[in-house]
Write an enzyme that holds these catalytic residues in place. Sequence first.
Site, PDB file in Angstrom:
ATOM      1  N   GLU A 176       0.829  -1.211   0.000  1.00 48.71           N
ATOM      2  CA  GLU A 176       0.000   0.000   0.000  1.00 48.71           C
ATOM      3  C   GLU A 176       0.861   1.259   0.000  1.00 48.71           C
ATOM      4  O   GLU A 176       0.352   2.364  -0.139  1.00 48.71           O
ATOM      5  CB  GLU A 176      -0.974  -0.005   1.189  1.00 48.71           C
ATOM      6  CG  GLU A 176      -0.352  -0.050   2.580  1.00 48.71           C
ATOM      7  CD  GLU A 176      -0.026  -1.464   3.067  1.00 48.71           C
ATOM      8  OE1 GLU A 176       0.539  -2.260   2.276  1.00 48.71           O
ATOM      9  OE2 GLU A 176      -0.292  -1.764   4.248  1.00 48.71           O
ATOM     10  N   CYS A 281      16.361  -6.583   0.074  1.00 50.10           N
ATOM     11  CA  CYS A 281      16.486  -7.823   0.837  1.00 50.10           C
ATOM     12  C   CYS A 281      17.832  -8.488   0.566  1.00 50.10           C
ATOM     13  O   CYS A 281      18.266  -9.340   1.316  1.00 50.10           O
ATOM     14  CB  CYS A 281      15.369  -8.786   0.498  1.00 50.10           C
ATOM     15  SG  CYS A 281      15.488  -9.389  -1.181  1.00 50.10           S
TER      16      CYS A 281
HETATM   17  P1  NAD Z   1       5.900  -6.063   5.084  1.00 49.32           P
HETATM   18  O1  NAD Z   1       6.027  -7.423   5.650  1.00 49.32           O
HETATM   19  O2  NAD Z   1       5.577  -4.940   5.994  1.00 49.32           O
HETATM   20  O3  NAD Z   1       4.754  -6.046   3.955  1.00 49.32           O
HETATM   21  C1  NAD Z   1       4.714  -7.013   2.918  1.00 49.32           C
HETATM   22  C2  NAD Z   1       3.268  -7.199   2.490  1.00 49.32           C
HETATM   23  O4  NAD Z   1       2.516  -7.726   3.603  1.00 49.32           O
HETATM   24  C3  NAD Z   1       2.577  -5.917   2.054  1.00 49.32           C
HETATM   25  O5  NAD Z   1       1.778  -6.174   0.928  1.00 49.32           O
HETATM   26  C4  NAD Z   1       1.749  -5.534   3.271  1.00 49.32           C
HETATM   27  O6  NAD Z   1       0.561  -4.845   2.926  1.00 49.32           O
HETATM   28  C5  NAD Z   1       1.420  -6.875   3.895  1.00 49.32           C
HETATM   29  N1  NAD Z   1       1.280  -6.774   5.360  1.00 49.32           N
HETATM   30  C6  NAD Z   1       1.934  -5.936   6.187  1.00 49.32           C
HETATM   31  N2  NAD Z   1       1.548  -6.134   7.460  1.00 49.32           N
HETATM   32  C7  NAD Z   1       0.642  -7.126   7.440  1.00 49.32           C
HETATM   33  C8  NAD Z   1      -0.118  -7.789   8.458  1.00 49.32           C
HETATM   34  N3  NAD Z   1      -0.001  -7.464   9.742  1.00 49.32           N
HETATM   35  N4  NAD Z   1      -0.954  -8.771   8.082  1.00 49.32           N
HETATM   36  C9  NAD Z   1      -1.073  -9.111   6.796  1.00 49.32           C
HETATM   37  N5  NAD Z   1      -0.388  -8.516   5.789  1.00 49.32           N
HETATM   38  C10 NAD Z   1       0.468  -7.544   6.114  1.00 49.32           C
HETATM   39  O7  NAD Z   1       7.252  -5.775   4.271  1.00 49.32           O
HETATM   40  P2  NAD Z   1       7.729  -4.420   3.607  1.00 49.32           P
HETATM   41  O8  NAD Z   1       8.123  -3.464   4.672  1.00 49.32           O
HETATM   42  O9  NAD Z   1       6.756  -3.985   2.572  1.00 49.32           O
HETATM   43  O10 NAD Z   1       9.025  -4.928   2.822  1.00 49.32           O
HETATM   44  C11 NAD Z   1      10.303  -5.038   3.417  1.00 49.32           C
HETATM   45  C12 NAD Z   1      10.585  -6.439   3.885  1.00 49.32           C
HETATM   46  O11 NAD Z   1      10.479  -7.345   2.790  1.00 49.32           O
HETATM   47  C13 NAD Z   1      11.989  -6.604   4.429  1.00 49.32           C
HETATM   48  O12 NAD Z   1      11.939  -7.432   5.560  1.00 49.32           O
HETATM   49  C14 NAD Z   1      12.729  -7.296   3.295  1.00 49.32           C
HETATM   50  O13 NAD Z   1      13.854  -8.044   3.683  1.00 49.32           O
HETATM   51  C15 NAD Z   1      11.657  -8.176   2.752  1.00 49.32           C
HETATM   52  N6  NAD Z   1      11.930  -8.597   1.374  1.00 49.32           N
HETATM   53  C16 NAD Z   1      12.289  -9.901   1.174  1.00 49.32           C
HETATM   54  C17 NAD Z   1      12.589 -10.336  -0.112  1.00 49.32           C
HETATM   55  C18 NAD Z   1      12.966 -11.771  -0.365  1.00 49.32           C
HETATM   56  O14 NAD Z   1      12.899 -12.208  -1.516  1.00 49.32           O
HETATM   57  N7  NAD Z   1      13.356 -12.526   0.654  1.00 49.32           N
HETATM   58  C19 NAD Z   1      12.509  -9.444  -1.183  1.00 49.32           C
HETATM   59  C20 NAD Z   1      12.127  -8.121  -0.926  1.00 49.32           C
HETATM   60  C21 NAD Z   1      11.830  -7.703   0.364  1.00 49.32           C
END
Ligand code: NAD
Length: 498
Positions: A176, A281
């Site tokens: 979002e 990441c």
């Molecule tokens: P996030 O976990 O906050 O959000 C990811 C998704 O989950 C979003 O679409 C968000 O709307 C949803 N979300 C958030 N909180 C939620 C909840 N309580 N319940 C259900 N859904 C929820 O992650 P972010 O801040 O958007 O991204 C950064 C993170 O992603 C870092 O930890 C990074 O390391 C990781 N990442 C990992 C990879 C990989 O391939 N391993 C790649 C890119 C990013």
Amino acid sequence: MISYGHFIGGKNVAGKSGRTAEVFQPMDGTVRAHVALASKAELTEAVANAKAAQPDWAATNPQRRARVLMKFLDLIARNNDELADILAREHGKTVADAKGDIQRGVEVVEFALGVPHLMKGEYTDGAGPGIDSYSMRQPLGVVAGITPFNFPAMIPLWKLAPAIACGNAFILKPSERDPGVPMRLAELFIEAGGPPGILNVVNGDKEAVDAILDDPDIKAIGFVGSTPIAEYIYARGCATGKRVQCFGGAKNHMVIMPDADMDQTVDALMGAGYGSAGERCMAISVAVPVGKATADELIKRLIPRVEALKIGPSTDSGADYGPMVTQAQVDKVKSYVDIGIKEGAKLVVDGRGFKMQGYENGFYMGGCLFDGVTKDMRIYKEEIFGPVLAVVRATNYSEALGLCNDHEYGNGVAIFTRDGDAARDFASKVQVGMVGVNIPIPVPVSYYTFGGWKRSGFGDLNQHGPDSIRFYTKTKTITSRWPSGVKDGANFNIPTMG
Ligand code: NAD
């Protein structure tokens, strides 16, 4: 002011829940857009559209499906500048880096063009008397992707391209915080001749995610984001009988051996540690020099480089990196720097006070460098996700390898050395999913697979490459005999091939 709704059934539709979130423009801190946050009913409507459209798409031969993706690629290329501009404005990364984000996604769409070959089954003529055996791959139906803020083009494309190529209908729930690029990609898919209902974007937060988890018509979920949410989605998605793969957070180490080429190492560390403000990441967040002389030399060379980092607005083509995604993210990263100081690590470059002239309300943070970090510290154990590099000194190679192996995350890792034996031993023994040898960000090419180990990845199959075809299809195996085959009468024992 831009207003993002959802993309359902081939068109933009306004949100109906009455709930919205602000989408910022990090370079100046203004609100660029409002995005609708879907209710369960809106998610259900998108799934109904997808479910109705999917059988015809699955029945479209794979070569024709690939042709739609080929036109989609062409449209992404033609709209590249616009996509990169939206991406940079909503995420904060520089336009040049945004183009790399799109390109890494494009490469997976290119891989998915091979779907006629990739989906082929197997055939054994004469597996038994008059019996042939063969297998086929079939799409799952409606599948969903839930993606993070930090690669708003690449990760949605990693998910949707193989899923759609395999004949599934796709529901994307992007972050979002930067939904503009996913919404534009959905429009381009329709312009490319994609049937309405095959690519849907449902914007939202936890409510939309929970609706995805509970919807019985969604057969698989691919998630990328932070580890706590990955664990939640994996557990709840599996409990409802879905196929789930979740990729989580990281703490990527770079081991620097005494024989490493220091010029190459320092350049690599600067780009991998501070590029995209550390919001990758696969960023290197821990440098592990082996031996005191290596560590002293590394710190001596890093300090002036970190102090000289060029930070600028996303539109500045000369900037090393731009602002972070939100002020909340800046505050969180700064609080980790405070924690590191309290824990006794030595902050040798402090970027907390950085202000961007002319963009005082933007979400900027200068580069920080810690020396003397130890493995019991929170700044070592936890993912910070910002422009902060921690140097952990190791006395020998075994200790450096042990640090990588004992860490709870296992996404990416690198070793810098001229010694082939050391590199080979490291690649074989390290407990991490993606390894670089003199490569700081070893994101695999699109025709290999991407995935971390330990608390960085949950599920059996990786994303992109051949695993993505396995993840988005189910295998059926047929054993067949025609009436002219051998007639062996009623057999009351378990059939064998003799
Ligand atoms: P996030 O976990 O906050 O959000 C990811 C998704 O989950 C979003 O679409 C968000 O709307 C949803 N979300 C958030 N909180 C939620 C909840 N309580 N319940 C259900 N859904 C929820 O992650 P972010 O801040 O958007 O991204 C950064 C993170 O992603 C870092 O930890 C990074 O390391 C990781 N990442 C990992 C990879 C990989 O391939 N391993 C790649 C890119 C990013």
